[in-house]
Design a protein around this motif. Sequence first.
Motif, PDB file in Angstrom:
ATOM      1  N   MET A   1      -4.293 -88.596 -91.858  1.00  0.00           N
ATOM      2  CA  MET A   1      -3.135 -87.796 -92.287  1.00  0.00           C
ATOM      3  C   MET A   1      -3.114 -86.465 -91.545  1.00  0.00           C
ATOM      4  SD  MET A   1      -2.104 -86.656 -96.150  1.00  0.00           S
ATOM      5  CE  MET A   1      -0.698 -85.604 -96.443  1.00  0.00           C
ATOM      6  N   ALA A   2      -1.934 -86.024 -91.141  1.00  0.00           N
ATOM      7  CA  ALA A   2      -1.802 -84.776 -90.408  1.00  0.00           C
ATOM      8  C   ALA A   2      -2.237 -83.591 -91.257  1.00  0.00           C
ATOM      9  CB  ALA A   2      -0.363 -84.587 -89.946  1.00  0.00           C
ATOM     10  N   LYS A   3      -2.996 -82.703 -90.663  1.00  0.00           N
ATOM     11  CA  LYS A   3      -3.452 -81.504 -91.360  1.00  0.00           C
ATOM     12  C   LYS A   3      -2.291 -80.552 -91.619  1.00  0.00           C
ATOM     13  CE  LYS A   3      -6.818 -77.742 -90.939  1.00  0.00           C
ATOM     14  NZ  LYS A   3      -7.900 -77.160 -90.092  1.00  0.00           N
ATOM     15  N   PHE A   4      -1.335 -80.512 -90.684  1.00  0.00           N
ATOM     16  CA  PHE A   4      -0.175 -79.630 -90.803  1.00  0.00           C
ATOM     17  C   PHE A   4       1.099 -80.482 -90.767  1.00  0.00           C
ATOM     18  CE2 PHE A   4      -3.455 -77.144 -88.538  1.00  0.00           C
ATOM     19  CZ  PHE A   4      -3.637 -76.114 -89.462  1.00  0.00           C
ATOM     20  N   ASP A   5       1.992 -80.282 -91.766  1.00  0.00           N
ATOM     21  CA  ASP A   5       3.235 -81.047 -91.764  1.00  0.00           C
ATOM     22  C   ASP A   5       4.185 -80.494 -90.709  1.00  0.00           C
ATOM     23  OD1 ASP A   5       4.533 -78.769 -92.782  1.00  0.00           O
ATOM     24  OD2 ASP A   5       4.439 -79.476 -94.842  1.00  0.00           O
ATOM     25  N   LYS A   6       5.330 -81.170 -90.548  1.00  0.00           N
ATOM     26  CA  LYS A   6       6.208 -80.805 -89.440  1.00  0.00           C
ATOM     27  C   LYS A   6       6.818 -79.414 -89.597  1.00  0.00           C
ATOM     28  CE  LYS A   6      10.312 -83.335 -91.109  1.00  0.00           C
ATOM     29  NZ  LYS A   6      11.300 -84.381 -90.705  1.00  0.00           N
ATOM     30  N   TYR A   7       6.998 -78.959 -90.817  1.00  0.00           N
ATOM     31  CA  TYR A   7       7.576 -77.628 -91.001  1.00  0.00           C
ATOM     32  C   TYR A   7       6.572 -76.542 -90.610  1.00  0.00           C
ATOM     33  CZ  TYR A   7      10.902 -80.501 -93.467  1.00  0.00           C
ATOM     34  OH  TYR A   7      11.809 -81.479 -93.771  1.00  0.00           O
ATOM     35  N   MET A  72      -5.496 -74.790 -85.410  1.00  0.00           N
ATOM     36  CA  MET A  72      -4.838 -75.493 -84.315  1.00  0.00           C
ATOM     37  C   MET A  72      -4.187 -76.782 -84.806  1.00  0.00           C
ATOM     38  SD  MET A  72      -4.238 -75.440 -80.989  1.00  0.00           S
ATOM     39  CE  MET A  72      -5.529 -74.753 -79.922  1.00  0.00           C
ATOM     40  N   ALA A  73      -2.896 -76.943 -84.502  1.00  0.00           N
ATOM     41  CA  ALA A  73      -2.193 -78.197 -84.784  1.00  0.00           C
ATOM     42  C   ALA A  73      -2.273 -79.039 -83.519  1.00  0.00           C
ATOM     43  CB  ALA A  73      -0.743 -77.927 -85.161  1.00  0.00           C
ATOM     44  N   LEU A  74      -2.990 -80.130 -83.595  1.00  0.00           N
ATOM     45  CA  LEU A  74      -3.233 -80.979 -82.436  1.00  0.00           C
ATOM     46  C   LEU A  74      -2.274 -82.160 -82.451  1.00  0.00           C
ATOM     47  CD1 LEU A  74      -5.079 -81.441 -79.984  1.00  0.00           C
ATOM     48  CD2 LEU A  74      -6.683 -82.619 -81.504  1.00  0.00           C
ATOM     49  N   GLY A  75      -1.550 -82.346 -81.346  1.00  0.00           N
ATOM     50  CA  GLY A  75      -0.601 -83.438 -81.257  1.00  0.00           C
ATOM     51  C   GLY A  75      -0.865 -84.306 -80.050  1.00  0.00           C
ATOM     52  N   VAL A  76      -0.073 -85.354 -79.915  1.00  0.00           N
ATOM     53  CA  VAL A  76      -0.243 -86.303 -78.818  1.00  0.00           C
ATOM     54  C   VAL A  76       1.044 -86.371 -78.000  1.00  0.00           C
ATOM     55  CG1 VAL A  76       0.444 -88.243 -80.299  1.00  0.00           C
ATOM     56  CG2 VAL A  76      -0.869 -88.686 -78.211  1.00  0.00           C
ATOM     57  N   GLY A  77       0.892 -86.502 -76.686  1.00  0.00           N
ATOM     58  CA  GLY A  77       2.038 -86.603 -75.803  1.00  0.00           C
ATOM     59  C   GLY A  77       2.051 -87.897 -75.014  1.00  0.00           C
ATOM     60  N   SER A  78       3.108 -88.102 -74.243  1.00  0.00           N
ATOM     61  CA  SER A  78       3.297 -89.313 -73.426  1.00  0.00           C
ATOM     62  C   SER A  78       3.353 -90.571 -74.276  1.00  0.00           C
ATOM     63  CB  SER A  78       2.186 -89.438 -72.368  1.00  0.00           C
ATOM     64  OG  SER A  78       2.193 -88.331 -71.488  1.00  0.00           O
ATOM     65  N   VAL A  79       3.981 -90.474 -75.443  1.00  0.00           N
ATOM     66  CA  VAL A  79       4.117 -91.610 -76.349  1.00  0.00           C
ATOM     67  C   VAL A  79       5.504 -92.231 -76.155  1.00  0.00           C
ATOM     68  CG1 VAL A  79       4.241 -92.326 -78.769  1.00  0.00           C
ATOM     69  CG2 VAL A  79       2.508 -90.683 -78.028  1.00  0.00           C
ATOM     70  N   THR A  80       5.522 -93.531 -75.879  1.00  0.00           N
ATOM     71  CA  THR A  80       6.795 -94.205 -75.608  1.00  0.00           C
ATOM     72  C   THR A  80       7.156 -95.275 -76.630  1.00  0.00           C
ATOM     73  OG1 THR A  80       5.676 -95.798 -74.154  1.00  0.00           O
ATOM     74  CG2 THR A  80       6.591 -93.810 -73.123  1.00  0.00           C
ATOM     75  N   GLU A  81       6.203 -95.708 -77.462  1.00  0.00           N
ATOM     76  CA  GLU A  81       6.493 -96.775 -78.413  1.00  0.00           C
ATOM     77  C   GLU A  81       5.810 -96.500 -79.754  1.00  0.00           C
ATOM     78  OE1 GLU A  81       4.527 -97.770 -75.409  1.00  0.00           O
ATOM     79  OE2 GLU A  81       3.029 -96.867 -76.699  1.00  0.00           O
ATOM     80  N   PRO A  82       6.326 -97.107 -80.837  1.00  0.00           N
ATOM     81  CA  PRO A  82       5.821 -96.806 -82.182  1.00  0.00           C
ATOM     82  C   PRO A  82       4.377 -97.205 -82.414  1.00  0.00           C
ATOM     83  CG  PRO A  82       7.418 -98.605 -82.255  1.00  0.00           C
ATOM     84  CD  PRO A  82       7.502 -98.009 -80.887  1.00  0.00           C
ATOM     85  N   ALA A  85       2.287 -94.325 -81.331  1.00  0.00           N
ATOM     86  CA  ALA A  85       2.467 -93.214 -82.269  1.00  0.00           C
ATOM     87  C   ALA A  85       1.678 -93.461 -83.547  1.00  0.00           C
ATOM     88  CB  ALA A  85       3.953 -93.033 -82.588  1.00  0.00           C
ATOM     89  N   ALA A  86       1.719 -94.688 -84.064  1.00  0.00           N
ATOM     90  CA  ALA A  86       1.006 -95.025 -85.296  1.00  0.00           C
ATOM     91  C   ALA A  86      -0.499 -94.848 -85.132  1.00  0.00           C
ATOM     92  CB  ALA A  86       1.323 -96.458 -85.710  1.00  0.00           C
ATOM     93  N   LEU A  87      -1.014 -95.237 -83.964  1.00  0.00           N
ATOM     94  CA  LEU A  87      -2.450 -95.097 -83.699  1.00  0.00           C
ATOM     95  C   LEU A  87      -2.892 -93.644 -83.808  1.00  0.00           C
ATOM     96  CD1 LEU A  87      -5.192 -96.213 -82.621  1.00  0.00           C
ATOM     97  CD2 LEU A  87      -4.284 -95.861 -80.315  1.00  0.00           C
ATOM     98  N   TYR A  88      -2.144 -92.755 -83.172  1.00  0.00           N
ATOM     99  CA  TYR A  88      -2.520 -91.338 -83.172  1.00  0.00           C
ATOM    100  C   TYR A  88      -2.232 -90.664 -84.515  1.00  0.00           C
ATOM    101  CZ  TYR A  88      -3.651 -91.329 -78.213  1.00  0.00           C
ATOM    102  OH  TYR A  88      -4.241 -91.572 -76.997  1.00  0.00           O
ATOM    103  N   ILE A  89      -1.172 -91.063 -85.170  1.00  0.00           N
ATOM    104  CA  ILE A  89      -0.890 -90.506 -86.495  1.00  0.00           C
ATOM    105  C   ILE A  89      -2.005 -90.863 -87.457  1.00  0.00           C
ATOM    106  CG2 ILE A  89       0.648 -90.691 -88.493  1.00  0.00           C
ATOM    107  CD1 ILE A  89       2.979 -90.917 -86.535  1.00  0.00           C
ATOM    108  N   GLN A  90      -2.525 -92.088 -87.332  1.00  0.00           N
ATOM    109  CA  GLN A  90      -3.625 -92.511 -88.193  1.00  0.00           C
ATOM    110  C   GLN A  90      -4.868 -91.659 -87.981  1.00  0.00           C
ATOM    111  OE1 GLN A  90      -2.982 -94.664 -90.469  1.00  0.00           O
ATOM    112  NE2 GLN A  90      -5.019 -94.713 -91.392  1.00  0.00           N
ATOM    113  N   MET A  91      -5.004 -91.084 -86.774  1.00  0.00           N
ATOM    114  CA  MET A  91      -6.152 -90.221 -86.476  1.00  0.00           C
ATOM    115  C   MET A  91      -5.865 -88.756 -86.774  1.00  0.00           C
ATOM    116  SD  MET A  91      -7.939 -91.851 -83.071  1.00  0.00           S
ATOM    117  CE  MET A  91      -6.446 -91.958 -82.092  1.00  0.00           C
ATOM    118  N   GLY A  92      -4.659 -88.473 -87.296  1.00  0.00           N
ATOM    119  CA  GLY A  92      -4.369 -87.115 -87.733  1.00  0.00           C
ATOM    120  C   GLY A  92      -3.458 -86.298 -86.848  1.00  0.00           C
ATOM    121  N   ALA A  93      -2.797 -86.913 -85.869  1.00  0.00           N
ATOM    122  CA  ALA A  93      -1.894 -86.164 -84.992  1.00  0.00           C
ATOM    123  C   ALA A  93      -0.834 -85.426 -85.818  1.00  0.00           C
ATOM    124  CB  ALA A  93      -1.214 -87.098 -83.997  1.00  0.00           C
ATOM    125  N   CYS A  94      -0.651 -84.148 -85.530  1.00  0.00           N
ATOM    126  CA  CYS A  94       0.298 -83.328 -86.281  1.00  0.00           C
ATOM    127  C   CYS A  94       1.710 -83.385 -85.697  1.00  0.00           C
ATOM    128  CB  CYS A  94      -0.175 -81.880 -86.308  1.00  0.00           C
ATOM    129  SG  CYS A  94      -1.716 -81.625 -87.224  1.00  0.00           S
TER     130      CYS A  94
END
Length: 219
Positions: A1-7, A72-82, A85-94
């Motif tokens: 789960m993301a440590k920081f929500d989108k807001y 630090m809000a850590l995110g993932v880039g160069s994502v083209t398909e769901p 995205a699901a893989l990184y979100i599961q690891m906590g991508a914000c």
Amino acid sequence: MAKFDKYTVYGKMASAPMVPVFYHSDAATACNVLKACYEGGVRLFEFTNRGDFAHEVFRELMLFAAKECPEMALGVGSVTEPSTAALYIQMGACFVVGPLFNPEVARLCNRRGVSYIPGCGSATEIGYAQEAGCDICKVFPGDVLGPNFVKGVMAPMPWSRLMVTGGVEPTEENLSKWFGAGAFSVGMGSKLFPKDKIASADWDFISAKCREALAAAHK
């Protein structure tokens, strides 16, 4: 789960509107770069999904950031398909950033309360992304589209929040063009992380460049 929500992510971007964009296959190097950026005032960091086993490096970054870079809000880039995205979100991508707009990624991120920042190269793409709930859109490639594109979009669509990536440099002259055109934030990669500085482990240089870029962005 993301440590920081989108807001919270949006708030961090508004207060420190420069997002480093970085990839390295070595986890230790990536952690050192993350720490150097944090000490330079950065509070959003995009690790790009560009190499084999990149997700394993990201996992190490998440564990490191939890201890050494708590804000630090850590995110993932160069994502083209769901699926990615699901893989990184599961690891906590914000937050999730892409070079293109994929409505399926938008649906997934909305469901999990994670910010999705898609790459857009036209007013129509930006409009479609906004309809899908993307509060921030990435202008990409920035070096091709240029500051006039940002200015042109903002005139009829002033509610837009645009993050420019590509062609952004950590200088007041360059940043003044993007922010003067109406950019909400910028993403910065190679100009912030010269290969020779990474090879020589000159982390103080990176911290200084981050401070310089953020100061110019605020100015």
